[in-house]
Scaffold this motif. Sequence first.
Motif, short mmCIF file in Angstrom:
data_model
loop_
_atom_site.label_atom_id
_atom_site.label_comp_id
_atom_site.label_asym_id
_atom_site.label_seq_id
_atom_site.Cartn_x
_atom_site.Cartn_y
_atom_site.Cartn_z
N HIS A 3 -3.44 -3.87 -8.87
CA HIS A 3 -4.51 -3.09 -8.25
C HIS A 3 -4.94 -3.78 -6.95
CE1 HIS A 3 -8.86 -1.42 -8.34
NE2 HIS A 3 -8.08 -0.66 -7.62
N VAL A 4 -4.96 -3.02 -5.87
CA VAL A 4 -5.32 -3.56 -4.56
C VAL A 4 -6.56 -2.84 -4.03
CG1 VAL A 4 -4.57 -3.86 -2.16
CG2 VAL A 4 -2.91 -4.16 -4.02
N LEU A 5 -7.54 -3.62 -3.60
CA LEU A 5 -8.72 -3.05 -2.94
C LEU A 5 -8.49 -3.13 -1.43
CD1 LEU A 5 -11.89 -4.72 -4.52
CD2 LEU A 5 -11.20 -2.33 -4.71
N LEU A 18 -1.84 2.86 2.23
CA LEU A 18 -0.60 3.60 2.02
C LEU A 18 0.56 2.67 1.70
CD1 LEU A 18 0.17 6.51 1.98
CD2 LEU A 18 0.76 6.35 4.40
N ALA A 19 0.65 1.55 2.42
CA ALA A 19 1.75 0.61 2.18
C ALA A 19 1.64 0.00 0.79
CB ALA A 19 1.72 -0.50 3.25
N ALA A 20 0.41 -0.28 0.35
CA ALA A 20 0.24 -0.85 -0.98
C ALA A 20 0.64 0.15 -2.05
CB ALA A 20 -1.22 -1.29 -1.17
N ALA A 25 1.52 -0.27 -6.06
CA ALA A 25 0.20 -0.68 -6.58
C ALA A 25 -0.71 0.54 -6.73
CB ALA A 25 -0.43 -1.69 -5.63
N SER A 26 -1.71 0.39 -7.58
CA SER A 26 -2.81 1.35 -7.55
C SER A 26 -3.84 0.80 -6.55
CB SER A 26 -3.44 1.53 -8.93
OG SER A 26 -4.19 0.40 -9.28
N VAL A 27 -4.44 1.70 -5.79
CA VAL A 27 -5.24 1.28 -4.64
C VAL A 27 -6.62 1.92 -4.69
CG1 VAL A 27 -5.39 1.32 -2.12
CG2 VAL A 27 -3.15 1.09 -3.22
N THR A 28 -7.64 1.14 -4.36
CA THR A 28 -8.96 1.72 -4.09
C THR A 28 -9.29 1.42 -2.63
OG1 THR A 28 -9.64 1.29 -6.36
CG2 THR A 28 -11.37 1.83 -4.79
N GLY A 338 2.41 -6.93 -3.73
CA GLY A 338 3.53 -7.68 -4.30
C GLY A 338 4.87 -7.24 -3.77
N GLY A 339 4.86 -6.46 -2.68
CA GLY A 339 6.11 -5.97 -2.10
C GLY A 339 6.95 -7.10 -1.51
N ASP A 340 8.25 -6.85 -1.47
CA ASP A 340 9.22 -7.83 -0.99
C ASP A 340 9.18 -7.90 0.54
OD1 ASP A 340 11.47 -9.32 -0.46
OD2 ASP A 340 12.64 -8.37 -2.06
N ARG A 341 9.30 -9.11 1.09
CA ARG A 341 9.30 -9.25 2.55
C ARG A 341 10.43 -8.47 3.20
NH1 ARG A 341 7.90 -14.83 5.40
NH2 ARG A 341 7.37 -13.37 7.03
N SER A 342 11.61 -8.45 2.53
CA SER A 342 12.78 -7.84 3.16
C SER A 342 12.60 -6.33 3.33
CB SER A 342 14.03 -8.12 2.33
OG SER A 342 13.88 -7.53 1.04
#
Lengths: 466, 109
Positions: A3-5, A18-20, A25-28, A338-342
């Motif tokens: 979960h990302v705020l 949007l990227a998260a 992720a679930s986003v607020t 937690g997305g990959d750098r690549s």
Amino acid sequence: MRHVLVIGAGPAGLAAALAASDAGASVTLLDAGDGLGGQYWRHLPPQRPSRRESRLHHGWAAFERLQGRIGRADAIEVLTEAQVWAIETADAVTAQVLLGPTDAAGREARALTADAIVLAPGAHDRTLPFPGWHLPGVFSAGAAQALAKGERIAVGRRAVVAGAGPFLLPVAQSLTAAGATVLGVFEAARPRALARGWLPKPWKLLGTAHKGRELAGYLAHHLAHRVPYRPGRAVVEARGDGRVEEVVIARLDADWAPVPGTERTLAADAVCVSHGFTPRLELPIAAGCEIGPDRFVRVDPDQRTSVEGVYAAGEITGIGGVDAALVEGRIAGHRAAGGDRSAMGSAPRRARAAAELTRRIEAAHGIRPGWTSWLRDDTVVCRCEEVPYGRLRAVAAATEQRSLRSVKLTTRAGLGICQARMCGRTVESLIGADPSSGADTSDRRPLAAPVRLGDLAGLPTAPDGA
Amino acid sequence: MSAIVPWESDPIRPAEPRPLRISVDGAPVEGLRGQSIAGVLLARGETAWRTTVAGRRRGVFCGIGVCFECVATVNGESDVRLCLRRVQDGDVVETRDDTAQDDTVEDRS
């Protein structure tokens, strides 16, 4: 699911949310205002819709795309009129939020906890004081812009735009598009400083080439409306009986000191002034993020701050404009999820091009020390507590103090209702304070936003340190 | 003088605005749905509505909720930033006059 705020729904926050979400992720997404877009894409609200909003904006299609995709994403919750007033990072990241109309009593209090947080609160413009700047009719340039775009109001009929930086150009355009006559754009930087900042090594700006087209658009607009652009000049005084009736323009030397004998007077009813931007550092400081010597939030190439789980994007990491904000937001959201750098594609390269733009703006338009010579003893420095320059200087001298904290307590400068948001950095420079020493800066505020005592008292559990 | 762009001639082609009414210091004032309270006042050409301790007039300065110059009492709640507060039909706005009445207060002019 992580979960990302995301705090702030301007370009950086929208891109981050949007990227998260794209990274799983679930986003607020929270914003203190009641709509999306932030200051950059400020627009008429849904209660007053317009069909051709794009005429007032750059990149409006990009905003509509972001807004549309966020609206359709099941994993993104959007909370507007959500004022974050504290952040705790003890175990997980927690944002203390009040939900409801601006400054209303009895708003719903919520504590939102997440695995990571992206801070994108943006910046506000900084206006250096000058004699008469407290008069009604003097506005920050940002106010003129916000009112033109968000309310369709022209702050005056005969307006002067002044200060420093590329932001003055869209402000003048918005004013004329709202029906005002703009008598001129008076840019403090002299032509030589502009050339030194903008012309060398043009290939380094390639990643931001459409900025050149945007600039060309403003210049064409100003030619069509006969708006003169006058570098090396400043508004050194506003005069009038109870409100602005005329302004005094003077030529500046390379240090921004007015050149005696060059003053001329223009009849005007509005003066819109900005000398750059101040990042909104309340939340990153509340979260414990390290602030760099340039007084922006220090981030690594992944937009990570010094605090685990806290990312930053947009103007709080450097004044780079919308392109930097969008790309930083994308990186921050992606990595916070937690997305990959690549998987980030060209984003890091574009972030470097945007950082180049930041350096150029500072080199060409950065505040020079000679401006203090347009101050007079009776010039108000702290608008809230009405502290004049002469008193500030005399008290600092009599108490032999250069510490901001001491001078605040003896003069009350910076202790008023805005909590030094307007005058803090100006007071620091006028008394010779050393903000790099950490504790002695005007950036620290106990609460990130005003909260009514009754609301604080009514919270179910008091947060740490409150 | 501040002024609002007449909606009929605005190139961004807004929908016909819907009026509302509020009271400011007891007097009825017309506004439009979707305006901020500061927007209602600025549309009428009012650029100042607060008076400071030193007797100076103030209104909007920053326009985005940072400077707190535009605060007034709204529906009985003090210190509401009018540039951020969306107007509601029937809002009761009371402006502030903080002018020092006591002559022991130093002259700050």
